[in-house]
Design a protein around this motif. Structure first.
Motif, PDB file in Angstrom:
ATOM      1  N   LYS A  28       0.873  -1.168   0.000  1.00  0.00           N
ATOM      2  CA  LYS A  28       0.000   0.000   0.000  1.00  0.00           C
ATOM      3  C   LYS A  28       0.913   1.221   0.000  1.00  0.00           C
ATOM      4  N   HIS A  29       0.771   2.060  -1.020  1.00  0.00           N
ATOM      5  CA  HIS A  29       1.601   3.250  -1.152  1.00  0.00           C
ATOM      6  C   HIS A  29       0.901   4.434  -0.492  1.00  0.00           C
ATOM      7  N   LEU A  30       1.530   5.012   0.507  1.00  0.00           N
ATOM      8  CA  LEU A  30       0.997   6.189   1.182  1.00  0.00           C
ATOM      9  C   LEU A  30       1.727   7.402   0.625  1.00  0.00           C
ATOM     10  N   GLY A  31       1.003   8.331   0.114  1.00  0.00           N
ATOM     11  CA  GLY A  31       1.593   9.472  -0.576  1.00  0.00           C
ATOM     12  C   GLY A  31       1.229   9.354  -2.050  1.00  0.00           C
ATOM     13  N   LEU A  44       0.482   2.832  -9.257  1.00  0.00           N
ATOM     14  CA  LEU A  44       1.506   1.910  -8.773  1.00  0.00           C
ATOM     15  C   LEU A  44       0.912   0.534  -8.480  1.00  0.00           C
ATOM     16  N   ASN A  45       1.665  -0.515  -8.779  1.00  0.00           N
ATOM     17  CA  ASN A  45       1.245  -1.892  -8.527  1.00  0.00           C
ATOM     18  C   ASN A  45       1.227  -2.154  -7.017  1.00  0.00           C
ATOM     19  N   GLU A  46       0.134  -2.693  -6.517  1.00  0.00           N
ATOM     20  CA  GLU A  46       0.043  -3.043  -5.096  1.00  0.00           C
ATOM     21  C   GLU A  46      -0.226  -4.527  -4.892  1.00  0.00           C
ATOM     22  N   VAL A 133       5.660   6.405   1.450  1.00  0.00           N
ATOM     23  CA  VAL A 133       5.906   5.330   2.404  1.00  0.00           C
ATOM     24  C   VAL A 133       5.157   4.123   1.863  1.00  0.00           C
ATOM     25  N   VAL A 134       5.831   2.979   1.786  1.00  0.00           N
ATOM     26  CA  VAL A 134       5.213   1.770   1.250  1.00  0.00           C
ATOM     27  C   VAL A 134       5.052   0.773   2.385  1.00  0.00           C
TER      28      VAL A 134
END
Length: 143
Positions: A28-31, A44-46, A133-134
């Protein structure tokens, strides 16, 4: 995932006290959650499919990276407690991405929870040095 099978075979021949199979993977990409491509933007790939092996806290894992390309992570997990550790290593595969590094450094705090006998889920966080932040998660099965 052919790279993952090669990694698994290479690391399975290592004499070890404790070995595990590492698999699965989500993030999960935060930002920022999109990146620029030649024709616009892309999310983005999650769903970071992964397969690899860990022996005596050293791991080699093939993974689908956030930019949809294949990569290989190699790292050592230093245990701080039974359930908390710090991964130190690198990830190959970011050269032709916005990260633009052949091998990106990996410094990741990680927490491990046992789901059932010998099956764990590991959760961690990575700061990319920029704006993201990932949060990550994967499974680990102890052999």
């Amino acid at each position: 995932m052919n790279k993952a099978l090669i990694c698994l075979l290479l690391t399975s021949s290592v004499a070890a006290n404790e070995c595990s199979i590492v698999f699965g993977g989500v993030s999960k990409h935060l930002g920022e959650r999109v990146y620029r491509t030649g024709s616009g933007t892309r999310k983005l790939n999650e769903s970071n499919e992964s397969l690899g092996a860990e022996c005596n806290d050293f791991a080699v894992v093939a993974v689908k990276l956030s930019y949809y390309n294949d990569g290989v992570a190699a790292y050592y997990t230093h245990s701080l407690t039974d359930n908390i550790g710090l991964r130190l290593g690198g990830v190959y595969g970011y050269k032709d991405t916005p990260v633009n590094m052949l091998i990106a450094p990996l410094i990741q705090p990680v927490v491990k929870f046992e789901l059932i006998d010998d099956l764990y889920i590991e959760a961690g966080a990575i700061y990319d040095g920029g704006h993201v932040v990932v949060l990550t998660a994967n499974f680990k099965y102890r052999l």
